[in-house]
Motif scaffolding. Structure first.
Motif, PDB file in Angstrom:
ATOM      1  N   SER A 118       0.710  -1.285  -0.095  1.00 27.02           N
ATOM      2  CA  SER A 118       0.106  -0.007   0.045  1.00 27.02           C
ATOM      3  C   SER A 118       0.943   1.380   0.061  1.00 27.02           C
ATOM      4  O   SER A 118       0.540   2.330  -0.938  1.00 27.02           O
ATOM      5  CB  SER A 118      -1.009  -0.024   1.113  1.00 27.02           C
ATOM      6  N   ILE A 119       1.965   1.423   0.743  1.00 24.54           N
ATOM      7  CA  ILE A 119       2.778   2.454   0.730  1.00 24.54           C
ATOM      8  C   ILE A 119       3.482   2.672  -0.495  1.00 24.54           C
ATOM      9  O   ILE A 119       3.783   3.792  -1.102  1.00 24.54           O
ATOM     10  CB  ILE A 119       3.985   2.371   1.665  1.00 24.54           C
ATOM     11  N   ILE A 120       4.116   1.647  -1.206  1.00 24.84           N
ATOM     12  CA  ILE A 120       4.644   1.665  -2.576  1.00 24.84           C
ATOM     13  C   ILE A 120       3.503   2.057  -3.648  1.00 24.84           C
ATOM     14  O   ILE A 120       3.800   2.743  -4.346  1.00 24.84           O
ATOM     15  CB  ILE A 120       5.067   0.385  -3.019  1.00 24.84           C
ATOM     16  N   PHE A 154       9.380  -2.633  -4.976  1.00 25.48           N
ATOM     17  CA  PHE A 154       9.827  -3.318  -3.618  1.00 25.48           C
ATOM     18  C   PHE A 154      10.826  -4.423  -4.085  1.00 25.48           C
ATOM     19  O   PHE A 154      10.507  -5.266  -5.040  1.00 25.48           O
ATOM     20  CB  PHE A 154       8.632  -3.989  -2.750  1.00 25.48           C
ATOM     21  N   ASP A 155      11.945  -4.533  -3.506  1.00 20.68           N
ATOM     22  CA  ASP A 155      12.661  -5.723  -3.681  1.00 20.68           C
ATOM     23  C   ASP A 155      12.792  -6.883  -2.393  1.00 20.68           C
ATOM     24  O   ASP A 155      12.358  -7.976  -2.781  1.00 20.68           O
ATOM     25  CB  ASP A 155      14.143  -5.173  -4.073  1.00 20.68           C
ATOM     26  N   ARG A 156      12.943  -6.273  -1.353  1.00 21.03           N
ATOM     27  CA  ARG A 156      12.913  -7.244  -0.243  1.00 21.03           C
ATOM     28  C   ARG A 156      13.125  -6.497   1.079  1.00 21.03           C
ATOM     29  O   ARG A 156      13.471  -5.515   1.139  1.00 21.03           O
ATOM     30  CB  ARG A 156      14.140  -8.398  -0.136  1.00 21.03           C
ATOM     31  N   VAL A 187      14.268  -1.067  -1.894  1.00 22.69           N
ATOM     32  CA  VAL A 187      13.627  -0.706  -3.110  1.00 22.69           C
ATOM     33  C   VAL A 187      14.405  -0.481  -4.230  1.00 22.69           C
ATOM     34  O   VAL A 187      15.754  -0.101  -3.914  1.00 22.69           O
ATOM     35  CB  VAL A 187      12.781   0.281  -2.735  1.00 22.69           C
ATOM     36  N   SER A 188      14.064  -0.133  -5.306  1.00 24.22           N
ATOM     37  CA  SER A 188      14.667   0.123  -6.399  1.00 24.22           C
ATOM     38  C   SER A 188      13.878   1.001  -7.349  1.00 24.22           C
ATOM     39  O   SER A 188      12.458   0.929  -7.154  1.00 24.22           O
ATOM     40  CB  SER A 188      15.061  -1.070  -7.308  1.00 24.22           C
ATOM     41  N   ILE A 189      14.358   1.719  -8.148  1.00 22.42           N
ATOM     42  CA  ILE A 189      13.713   2.765  -9.148  1.00 22.42           C
ATOM     43  C   ILE A 189      14.606   2.228 -10.748  1.00 22.42           C
ATOM     44  O   ILE A 189      15.577   2.781 -11.057  1.00 22.42           O
ATOM     45  CB  ILE A 189      13.917   3.974  -8.861  1.00 22.42           C
ATOM     46  N   LEU A 199       1.587   9.022  -6.155  1.00 21.72           N
ATOM     47  CA  LEU A 199       1.791  10.499  -6.284  1.00 21.72           C
ATOM     48  C   LEU A 199       2.780  10.890  -6.929  1.00 21.72           C
ATOM     49  O   LEU A 199       2.985  12.121  -7.422  1.00 21.72           O
ATOM     50  CB  LEU A 199       2.153  10.623  -4.737  1.00 21.72           C
ATOM     51  N   TYR A 200       3.696  10.082  -7.608  1.00 28.51           N
ATOM     52  CA  TYR A 200       4.812  10.364  -8.525  1.00 28.51           C
ATOM     53  C   TYR A 200       4.984   9.380  -9.529  1.00 28.51           C
ATOM     54  O   TYR A 200       5.838   8.572  -9.672  1.00 28.51           O
ATOM     55  CB  TYR A 200       6.105  10.315  -7.605  1.00 28.51           C
ATOM     56  N   PRO A 201       3.891   9.446 -10.483  1.00 30.74           N
ATOM     57  CA  PRO A 201       3.819   8.722 -11.418  1.00 30.74           C
ATOM     58  C   PRO A 201       5.116   8.635 -12.319  1.00 30.74           C
ATOM     59  O   PRO A 201       5.659   7.582 -13.055  1.00 30.74           O
ATOM     60  CB  PRO A 201       2.755   8.819 -12.401  1.00 30.74           C
ATOM     61  N   GLU A 202       5.992   9.713 -12.480  1.00 31.88           N
ATOM     62  CA  GLU A 202       7.308   9.605 -13.312  1.00 31.88           C
ATOM     63  C   GLU A 202       8.468   8.736 -12.546  1.00 31.88           C
ATOM     64  O   GLU A 202       9.481   8.513 -13.257  1.00 31.88           O
ATOM     65  CB  GLU A 202       7.942  10.994 -13.411  1.00 31.88           C
ATOM     66  N   ILE A 203       8.269   8.618 -11.355  1.00 34.92           N
ATOM     67  CA  ILE A 203       9.187   7.622 -10.386  1.00 34.92           C
ATOM     68  C   ILE A 203       8.643   6.576  -9.972  1.00 34.92           C
ATOM     69  O   ILE A 203       7.966   6.524  -8.875  1.00 34.92           O
ATOM     70  CB  ILE A 203       9.529   8.701  -9.238  1.00 34.92           C
TER      71      ILE A 203
END
Length: 98
Positions: free
Chosen positions: A11-13, A27-29, A37-39, A19-23
């Motif tokens: 839910s947080i992710i 979640f990784d682990r 996490v990764s982008i 909120l930031y669709p460009e970014i």
């Protein structure tokens, strides 16, 4: 305010990504007190939001994810750019000292 038991990684992710669709953060682990996490596409974050954009984004992401029980650190992986590089953050990284 949300009840503690309504918070989840998913839910947080999802909220952050809405909120930031460009970014889009992924979640990784988790391991001990750290969430990883990764982008995958970090160009907008590292090249187009200036110097303060990434700091604000990392602060918000860190505060949101450390609301989860037993999570104190957020490790964020992405391709380094002009205005940001991968790091591990805690809430204390964003405390303003006067």
């Amino acid at each position: 305010p949300l009840p503690d038991d309504s918070l989840s990684i998913a839910s947080i992710i999802q909220l952050q990504n809405d909120l930031y669709p460009e970014i889009q953060v992924r979640f990784d682990r988790t391991s001990n007190d750290t969430i990883f996490v990764s982008i995958p596409n970090s160009t907008y974050l590292t090249q187009q939001t200036g110097s303060s954009g990434p700091e604000g984004y990392f602060a918000e992401l860190t505060y949101n994810l450390t609301e989860l029980k037993n999570i104190s650190y957020v490790d964020i992986k992405f391709k380094k750019g002009d205005h940001a590089e991968p790091a591990t953050f805690s809430r204390t990284d964003f405390i303003t000292r006067r």
